[in-house]
Design an enzyme around this catalytic site. Structure first.
Site, short mmCIF file in Angstrom:
data_model
loop_
_atom_site.label_atom_id
_atom_site.label_comp_id
_atom_site.label_asym_id
_atom_site.label_seq_id
_atom_site.Cartn_x
_atom_site.Cartn_y
_atom_site.Cartn_z
N GLU A 288 7.70 -18.15 22.94
CA GLU A 288 7.18 -18.12 21.58
C GLU A 288 5.73 -18.64 21.50
O GLU A 288 5.43 -19.74 21.95
CB GLU A 288 8.09 -18.98 20.67
N THR A 328 6.93 -11.88 16.90
CA THR A 328 7.87 -11.87 18.03
C THR A 328 8.45 -10.48 18.25
O THR A 328 8.58 -10.02 19.39
CB THR A 328 9.00 -12.88 17.78
N HIS A 460 7.46 -23.30 17.82
CA HIS A 460 7.39 -22.73 16.47
C HIS A 460 7.47 -23.88 15.48
O HIS A 460 8.19 -24.85 15.69
CB HIS A 460 8.54 -21.74 16.25
N ASP A 511 5.22 -13.83 23.61
CA ASP A 511 5.46 -12.73 22.68
C ASP A 511 4.19 -12.38 21.92
O ASP A 511 3.91 -11.22 21.64
CB ASP A 511 6.60 -13.07 21.71
N HIS A 512 3.39 -13.40 21.60
CA HIS A 512 2.13 -13.21 20.88
C HIS A 512 1.38 -14.53 20.91
O HIS A 512 1.87 -15.53 21.45
CB HIS A 512 2.37 -12.77 19.42
#
Length: 658
Positions: A288, A328, A460, A511-512
Site C-alpha cells: 500500500e 489500489t 494507510h 500499488d501506487h
C-alpha cells in the site's frame, strides 16, 4: 404583493444562503493558504479561482435550501407560527446547518490526503461505510468534532433569535399565490444555473491545485457520482479502429513472437520461451502507497526501508517503474490484467469483470493454485468479486459482507484468534503475512506450485500498527512506512525457514504512490514506485529501463522462460529496445503515455497535450512541436484497451475463439 411579508417569511433562508457563501469562501481561502506553495498566484489566477468558485457556491447554496423553500411555500398560512411550524423549521435548519458545517469540515482532511475536492474517492467512501467510518473514527476526535458542530449550530440559532429573525419568519403570512411565484422564480433560476454549470468548467489551468480550488466540494461530489464511468467513445479523441489496432499490434509484437491470427482486432500472440521452463511458487506482494521516494535509493535520508533496500540489492530491482494510477484497484488491475488504465473506474470495480484474460489465465494453464490474501474485507472496492472471478481463492477479514453469486472459488475468513492488531482498513501486515505463511505451508504439501497475491494495509491512514515495532511514533506516514518495511523483513525472514522457500520467487511492488497531486493533471513523479523480483535463480540486477506496472508480470514470465499465448498489453521488458520503453499513467479522466522524455496526455474534453519530462527537476514543460507518433500511439492504446473491455474481447472465451 406584500414584499415585506414575503421577505420576512423567507428571511432565514436568505440568511442561510448568505452564510453558506461566506463559509464556502472561507473554506476555499484556507485551502488556498494550505497550498500556497503549489499555486501560481497572481491577481488574475486569484480572480478566476474565487470567481468560478463563487458561481459553484451559489448553485450549491440554492440547492441546499430547495427543500426548505418548498416547505415555506406549501405550509398553509393558518399553520405559520404554530408549534408544528416552529418544530419543523428548527429541525430542517438543524439538519441543513449540520450538513454544511460537516461537509466543510470534511474538506480539510480530504484535501490533506488527496489534495482535491470531493471526487470519485469520496463517492467510493460513501459506499464502503464501515472502513470509512472506522478510519475517520481512528484518525480524528469525532466526539469533539460533533460537539463543536453542535455548539456552532446552537450559536447560530441564538444569533437568529437574538436578532428577531425567527420572530419575523413566524409572524409573516404572505399569500399562497405570492409564495408560489417566489417558488417558480427560484426553481427557474436554480435549473438554469445547474444547466450551464459543469464541474469540468473549473478545470481552466494546467495547475491541478488551482482547478480544484475553483470547484465546490459538494458540487464535485455529485458530479463524480453522476460520471462514475466514462465512455471512451463519447469523451476522448479517437482514430480509425483498424489504424488504432495496427499501431498497438505493431508496438506489442516482439522479435520472437507471432500473432495467433490475421484478424485485425486480435492482439493475442504466441510467446516463445526457452527449453528450460521453470514453475516456482510465486508470491506477489502489493504494498500500500509505497512511493519510490521513501527509499534511500531515490534520495530518502530517513532510513525508513532498510529491509526493502536489502531485497533490492539482492534481487532484480526496477529503478524506473511507474504505477498506472492513484488507487489500489488501479494497481491490482495493472498487475493482474496487464492493461492500461481505462477512463472512469478501475476494471476491478466494474460489472462483468469475471473470467478476463489475466495472469490467472496463464498461471492456471501452468498448474498453479491461486490465492488472494487481504488483511481487510475484500468486499471493499469489489476486490473479492474481481479476484474470485479470475479463479482466486479468497482469504480475507470477513466482516459479514456477501460474496457475489458469480464467485465459484472458496472464501476463507481470517479468524479473530489469529489477529493481534486491527484498524479500520484491516489487520496489520504481520498478521496478513502470517496468513500467507500458513497458506503456503498448506499448499506446499500438494504437487502443484502456488501463487499468492498479497495486499497489505498498514501504510494507510490512520497509520497505526502494533506497538514496539519501530522507533517512530504511530500516526505518521513515515512511521507506517517503517513498520511496513519491518513487517516485510520479518515475512522474508520467516519464509527462509520454510522448505518451500528455495523454490519460491517473491515479487514486491507498490500499488501506487502516497500522493498524486501536483501542478499538472498527471504528475509523472507521483507515479514512480519501486519493484523487486527476489529469490529468482539469476544474478542481482538493477534495471533502469522505463517500466510500466503492466509489464512486471510478463517480464517475470520471461525470466521463467515460459511459453504461452498472451493477450496482455504489458510486455517482457528484457526484450524491449530502448526506443520501445514506455509507461502508462492515468487518473480517472486524464490518461497519459511516457516515452523517454515525451509525455502525451489525453483527456475527456477530446484534447491532447504533450510535454517534455524533466526528471532531474521533476517538471513537465509544454512541447512546442507535437510528436504525432507518440500522440497516435497514446490514443490507440487507450482506445483499444477501452474497446476491448467494453465489447467483451478481454473475456477468455472470446479470446480463445480467435
Amino acid at each position: 404583493m406584500n414584499l415585506k411579508s414575503l421577505y420576512n417569511r423567507y428571511l432565514v433562508a436568505i440568511c442561510f444562503f448568505i452564510g453558506y457563501l461566506i463559509l464556502a469562501t472561507i473554506t476555499r481561502t484556507i485551502l488556498a493558504i494550505l497550498s500556497i506553495d503549489k499555486l501560481d498566484l497572481s491577481f488574475y489566477t486569484s480572480f478566476i479561482i474565487f470567481g468560478k468558485g463563487f458561481l459553484f457556491d451559489i448553485a450549491i447554496g440554492f440547492a441546499f435550501i430547495t427543500f426548505y423553500i418548498f416547505y415555506l411555500t406549501i405550509l398553509p398560512s393558518k399553520w405559520i407560527g404554530k408549534k408544528i411550524d416552529i418544530v419543523l423549521t428548527y429541525l430542517i435548519l438543524f439538519l441543513l446547518f449540520f450538513v454544511i458545517l460537516f461537509s466543510s469540515f470534511s474538506e480539510f482532511p480530504f484535501w490533506d490526503e488527496f489534495n482535491t475536492r470531493f471526487n470519485f474517492i469520496a463517492v467510493d467512501y460513501l459506499i464502503y461505510t464501515y472502513e470509512v467510518v472506522e478510519n475517520i473514527n481512528q484518525s480524528y476526535p469525532i466526539p469533539s468534532i460533533v460537539l463543536v458542530l453542535l455548539c456552532c449550530i446552537l450559536l447560530i440559532f441564538y444569533l437568529l433569535k437574538k436578532n428577531e429573525i425567527f420572530k419575523q419568519v413566524f409572524s409573516s403570512k404572505p399569500k399562497l399565490s405570492n409564495r408560489l411565484s417566489i417558488l417558480f422564480v427560484y426553481l427557474l433560476f436554480l435549473i438554469s444555473l445547474f444547466s450551464v454549470l459543469e464541474n469540468k468548467s473549473a478545470e481552466w489551468s494546467s495547475n491541478i491545485y488551482q482547478n480544484e480550488l475553483s470547484k465546490n466540494g459538494v458540487f464535485s461530489f455529485f458530479a463524480a457520482f453522476r460520471s462514475n464511468e466514462l465512455d471512451y467513445d463519447l469523451f476522448y479523441t479517437k482514430l480509425d479502429e483498424k489504424l488504432a489496432y495496427k499501431i498497438v499490434k505493431s508496438d506489442l509484437i516482439a522479435s520472437d513472437e507471432k500473432f495467433s491470427s490475421d484478424n485485425y482486432d486480435d492482439i493475442s500472440r504466441v510467446v516463445t520461451g526457452k527449453i528450460n521452463e521453470v514453475t516456482p511458487n510465486i508470491i506477489l506482494i502489493c504494498i500500500e502507497s509505497l512511493s519510490a521516494d521513501f527509499l534511500s535509493e531515490f534520495g530518502n535520508a530517513e532510513n525508513l526501508t532498510t529491509n526493502i533496500n536489502q531485497l533490492a540489492n539482492e534481487g532484480i530491482f526496477f529503478q524506473n517503474m511507474y504505477a498506472t494510477g492513484t488507487r489500489t484497484v488501479r494497481g491490482m488491475e495493472a498487475l493482474t490484467l496487464c492493461v492500461p488504465p481505462t477512463p472512469g473506474n478501475s476494471i476491478v470495480r466494474r460489472q462483468n469483470n469475471d473470467n478476463l484474460f489475466s495472469i490467472a489465465t496463464i498461471l492456471k494453464q501452468k498448474g498453479y493454485q491461486l490465492d488472494f490474501i487481504y488483511g481487510g474485507d475484500g468486499y471493499f472496492d469489489n476486490m473479492n468479486t474481481f479476484f474470485g472471478g479470475q479463479g482466486f481463492n479468497i482469504i480475507d477479514r470477513d466482516r459479514g459482507n456477501p460474496l457475489s453469486d458469480k464467485i465459484v472459488t472458496t472464501r476463507t475468513a481470517i479468524p479473530d484468534n489469529e489477529v493481534t492488531f486491527e484498524n479500520a482498513w484491516g489487520i496489520c501486515d504481520e498478521d496478513t503475512y502470517k496468513q500467507a505463511l500458513k497458506r503456503a505451508d498448506f499448499e506446499a504439501t500438494s504437487n502443484h506450485p502456488f501463487f499468492q497475491f498479497i495486499m497489505t494495509t498498514s501504510n494507510h491512514k490512520p497509520y497505526t500498527f502494533p506497538d514496539n515495532k519501530v522507533n517512530l511514533k504511530q500516526g505518521s506516514r513515515e512511521a507506517a512506512v517503517k513498520y511496513t518495511d519491518y513487517a516485510l523483513g520479518q515475512f522474508i525472514k520467516q519464509a527462509k525457514t520454510k522448505k518451500w522457500y528455495s523454490n519460491t520467487v517473491f515479487v514486491i511492488v507498490a500499488d501506487h504512490c502516497a500522493s498524486s497531486a501536483g501542478k499538472w493533471e498527471i504528475n509523472v513523479d507521483k507515479h514512480h514506485i519501486p519493484a523487486i523480483i527476489y529469490n529468482l535463480n539469476t544474478k542481482n540486477e538493477k534495471v533502469d529501463k522505463l517500466v510500466s506496472q503492466i509489464d512486471l508480470m510478463p517480464t517475470l514470465f520471461g525470466y521463467l522462460n515460459w511459453n504461452y499465448t498472451s493477450s496482455f498489453f504489458g510486455k517482457d521488458i528484457s526484450k524491449m529496445k530502448t526506443s520501445e520503453q514506455r509507461a502508462f499513467l492515468g487518473n480517472y479522466r486524464t490518461l497519459g503515455l511516457l516515452e523517454g522524455i515525451t509525455f502525451t496526455e489525453i483527456n475527456d474534453r477530446k484534447k491532447v497535450n504533450q510535454y517534455e519530462w524533466n526528471a532531474k527537476n521533476k517538471i513537465l514543460e509544454p512541447k512546442r512541436i507535437h510528436n504525432d507518433s507518440s500522440k497516435n500511439k497514446t490514443i490507440s492504446y487507450y482506445q483499444i484497451a477501452s474497446e476491448r473491455f467494453k465489447n467483451g474481447k478481454m473475456e477468455v472465451k472470446l479470446i480463445n475463439q480467435h
